[in-house]
Write a protein that holds these residues in place. Sequence first.
Motif, PDB file in Angstrom:
ATOM      1  N   LEU A  21      14.946  -7.312   5.653  1.00 17.89           N
ATOM      2  CA  LEU A  21      13.466  -6.941   6.209  1.00 17.89           C
ATOM      3  C   LEU A  21      13.377  -5.346   5.696  1.00 17.89           C
ATOM      4  O   LEU A  21      12.313  -5.185   5.094  1.00 17.89           O
ATOM      5  N   PHE A  22      14.234  -4.705   5.712  1.00 15.16           N
ATOM      6  CA  PHE A  22      13.997  -3.290   5.150  1.00 15.16           C
ATOM      7  C   PHE A  22      13.924  -3.339   3.547  1.00 15.16           C
ATOM      8  O   PHE A  22      12.978  -2.638   2.802  1.00 15.16           O
ATOM      9  N   GLY A  23      14.533  -4.492   2.829  1.00 11.02           N
ATOM     10  CA  GLY A  23      14.471  -4.518   1.445  1.00 11.02           C
ATOM     11  C   GLY A  23      13.084  -5.161   1.091  1.00 11.02           C
ATOM     12  O   GLY A  23      12.616  -4.597   0.100  1.00 11.02           O
ATOM     13  N   ALA A  24      12.538  -6.101   1.902  1.00 10.35           N
ATOM     14  CA  ALA A  24      11.338  -6.577   1.702  1.00 10.35           C
ATOM     15  C   ALA A  24      10.390  -5.420   1.717  1.00 10.35           C
ATOM     16  O   ALA A  24       9.186  -5.232   0.871  1.00 10.35           O
ATOM     17  N   VAL A  25      10.118  -4.575   2.698  1.00  7.83           N
ATOM     18  CA  VAL A  25       9.286  -3.537   2.893  1.00  7.83           C
ATOM     19  C   VAL A  25       9.406  -2.247   2.010  1.00  7.83           C
ATOM     20  O   VAL A  25       8.532  -1.926   1.370  1.00  7.83           O
ATOM     21  N   LEU A  28       7.746  -3.476  -1.278  1.00 10.91           N
ATOM     22  CA  LEU A  28       6.204  -3.454  -1.143  1.00 10.91           C
ATOM     23  C   LEU A  28       5.704  -2.059  -1.220  1.00 10.91           C
ATOM     24  O   LEU A  28       4.814  -1.795  -1.990  1.00 10.91           O
ATOM     25  N   VAL A  29       6.289  -1.079  -0.827  1.00 12.51           N
ATOM     26  CA  VAL A  29       5.860   0.161  -0.707  1.00 12.51           C
ATOM     27  C   VAL A  29       6.152   0.676  -2.354  1.00 12.51           C
ATOM     28  O   VAL A  29       5.128   1.380  -2.514  1.00 12.51           O
ATOM     29  N   TRP A  30       7.280   0.369  -2.658  1.00 17.27           N
ATOM     30  CA  TRP A  30       7.232   0.705  -4.210  1.00 17.27           C
ATOM     31  C   TRP A  30       6.134   0.239  -5.129  1.00 17.27           C
ATOM     32  O   TRP A  30       5.498   0.779  -6.036  1.00 17.27           O
ATOM     33  N   VAL A  31       6.122  -1.241  -5.043  1.00 14.00           N
ATOM     34  CA  VAL A  31       5.027  -1.969  -5.738  1.00 14.00           C
ATOM     35  C   VAL A  31       3.538  -1.246  -5.382  1.00 14.00           C
ATOM     36  O   VAL A  31       2.780  -1.016  -6.140  1.00 14.00           O
ATOM     37  N   GLY A  32       3.442  -0.681  -4.134  1.00 13.24           N
ATOM     38  CA  GLY A  32       2.143   0.025  -3.829  1.00 13.24           C
ATOM     39  C   GLY A  32       1.923   1.221  -4.414  1.00 13.24           C
ATOM     40  O   GLY A  32       1.012   1.573  -5.141  1.00 13.24           O
ATOM     41  N   TRP A  33       2.917   1.967  -4.778  1.00 10.34           N
ATOM     42  CA  TRP A  33       2.847   3.199  -5.386  1.00 10.34           C
ATOM     43  C   TRP A  33       2.744   2.738  -6.852  1.00 10.34           C
ATOM     44  O   TRP A  33       2.019   3.628  -7.477  1.00 10.34           O
ATOM     45  N   LEU A  34       3.360   2.078  -7.417  1.00  8.86           N
ATOM     46  CA  LEU A  34       3.226   1.514  -9.026  1.00  8.86           C
ATOM     47  C   LEU A  34       1.742   1.241  -9.029  1.00  8.86           C
ATOM     48  O   LEU A  34       1.218   1.761 -10.210  1.00  8.86           O
ATOM     49  N   ALA A  35       1.344   0.317  -8.428  1.00  6.25           N
ATOM     50  CA  ALA A  35      -0.227  -0.172  -8.567  1.00  6.25           C
ATOM     51  C   ALA A  35      -1.256   1.211  -8.509  1.00  6.25           C
ATOM     52  O   ALA A  35      -2.095   1.244  -9.023  1.00  6.25           O
ATOM     53  N   LEU A  36      -0.886   2.057  -7.398  1.00  7.80           N
ATOM     54  CA  LEU A  36      -1.827   3.392  -7.297  1.00  7.80           C
ATOM     55  C   LEU A  36      -1.273   4.371  -8.172  1.00  7.80           C
ATOM     56  O   LEU A  36      -2.299   5.355  -8.265  1.00  7.80           O
ATOM     57  N   ASP A  37      -0.408   4.405  -8.977  1.00  3.18           N
ATOM     58  CA  ASP A  37      -0.016   5.049 -10.072  1.00  3.18           C
ATOM     59  C   ASP A  37       0.066   6.632  -9.131  1.00  3.18           C
ATOM     60  O   ASP A  37      -0.282   7.686  -9.624  1.00  3.18           O
ATOM     61  N   VAL A  38       0.891   6.583  -8.173  1.00  2.59           N
ATOM     62  CA  VAL A  38       1.142   7.716  -7.350  1.00  2.59           C
ATOM     63  C   VAL A  38       2.372   8.516  -7.885  1.00  2.59           C
ATOM     64  O   VAL A  38       3.418   7.955  -8.257  1.00  2.59           O
ATOM     65  N   ARG A  39       2.219   9.733  -8.237  1.00  3.41           N
ATOM     66  CA  ARG A  39       2.824  10.656  -9.100  1.00  3.41           C
ATOM     67  C   ARG A  39       4.135  11.556  -8.101  1.00  3.41           C
ATOM     68  O   ARG A  39       5.048  11.759  -8.567  1.00  3.41           O
ATOM     69  N   SER A  40       3.654  11.621  -6.867  1.00  4.08           N
ATOM     70  CA  SER A  40       4.345  12.468  -5.891  1.00  4.08           C
ATOM     71  C   SER A  40       4.026  12.186  -4.460  1.00  4.08           C
ATOM     72  O   SER A  40       2.882  11.759  -4.132  1.00  4.08           O
ATOM     73  N   LEU A 346      13.213  -9.611 -15.282  1.00  4.51           N
ATOM     74  CA  LEU A 346      12.062  -9.327 -15.580  1.00  4.51           C
ATOM     75  C   LEU A 346      12.005  -7.665 -15.711  1.00  4.51           C
ATOM     76  O   LEU A 346      11.491  -7.167 -16.547  1.00  4.51           O
ATOM     77  N   ARG A 347      12.857  -7.012 -14.726  1.00  6.05           N
ATOM     78  CA  ARG A 347      12.622  -5.556 -14.703  1.00  6.05           C
ATOM     79  C   ARG A 347      13.571  -4.882 -15.944  1.00  6.05           C
ATOM     80  O   ARG A 347      13.086  -3.942 -16.570  1.00  6.05           O
ATOM     81  N   SER A 360       8.066  -7.714 -11.039  1.00  7.85           N
ATOM     82  CA  SER A 360       9.558  -7.498 -10.489  1.00  7.85           C
ATOM     83  C   SER A 360       9.761  -7.128  -9.168  1.00  7.85           C
ATOM     84  O   SER A 360      10.370  -7.615  -8.438  1.00  7.85           O
ATOM     85  N   GLY A 361       8.866  -6.085  -8.940  1.00  5.45           N
ATOM     86  CA  GLY A 361       8.961  -5.608  -7.265  1.00  5.45           C
ATOM     87  C   GLY A 361       8.442  -6.690  -6.208  1.00  5.45           C
ATOM     88  O   GLY A 361       9.000  -6.550  -5.385  1.00  5.45           O
TER      89      GLY A 361
END
Length: 387
Positions: A21-25, A28-40, A346-347, A360-361
């Motif tokens: 469960l933790f790995g799935a969440v 998704l958080v990491w994919v969200g940061w990538l999609a939003l291009d969050v730097r910090s 893919l990664r 990949s995420g």
Amino acid sequence: MASVIRLFSEGFRIFFFAAGLFGAVLGLVWVGWLALDVRSVVDGMAAPYQWHAHEMVFGYGLAAVGGFFLTAVPSWTGTDAASLWFVILVFGLWALGRAAVWAAPVLPSGLVMTLDLLFVPVLASKILSQLSKRPKPQNMVFLSMLCALWVANLLVHLEWAGITGESATQGLRAGLLCLAGLIALLGGRVTPAFTRNAMKRAGVAEADWPVTPSVLNKATMVLAVGLPWVAIMAPPFWVGSWACLLGTVQLLRMLKWRGLWTVDQPILWSLHLGMAFLALGLILFGLASGGIGSESGAIHVLGLGAIGVMTVAVMSRAALGHTGRPLVAGRSFAFVYGLIALATVLRWLAQSHQSALIGSGLIWSLAMLVFALAVWPIVSQPRLNTP
């Protein structure tokens, strides 16, 4: 209520489900940061890539490690398994550490560090008390690995707290390589052994069973136990050289493990696949330290491929075996093994291509979600009374 009590009655039940469960969440958080291009995250806190790496190693990775050791060590030593209350305690400390790291922007850095460093010492104290009943060297070395994981995590938090200048990268690298070392030791035991047992049941001639030269097993123990400590203390080039040597030894060990015989048995080929990713990832990491290839690509072959595939392979097998179920990976588990392998490839190919990184995420998150859903009815239900 009965299901909740049962979930904490054995270490593998709660930790394996939580890992999925933790790995799935986390994915998704990491994919969200990538999609939003969050730097910090916030000023003074970790960059997203460090936070992501930390939670993959010291969040997901330690959940899998905790569940495994709480299950395997009693069978190695003939001691009683951890009590319900101890499982609740140690899982609570793992969860508290995750909550602290996730709430780090609003908590004092010293408190975050303290809370996140509690889990490993408590787990290690339990393992020490059990291993001391039958102190075999090949098992006692795991205490060194747990100590290395704790020190690696400390190095990350020291930089995040502003106490050291640059120690987080060193700690993250050491933590990842410590998990790789654990897989080299444990996977090197179970992969040929489980394959040998299956071949024996199938009536395969003994001459065709998996074998590993003793000298390679001894070399693996020295190299695997030393790897995280080298990563903590030595310059990157020496770390890469050590890792490359371990990867080469692992590749040689696999030559007579009869991996092709397992192609129609996901419960077995997943182990061989994970160990192949381990050898490849360690060699690629070593080459990258010498300027050949991408270190990030090598790290993800280790993180996603070796650690990802091996943890779900071992967790699914252990969950089935310790609940009295047949050791047969159904379609859901086989699907998970394949998805993680796909995410790894893919990664590795992605380099810095945003869409491939996100893809990949997402594949990783889907794999972890399917694993959590597949393992839930196993860990939440009573043990089967099979012959």
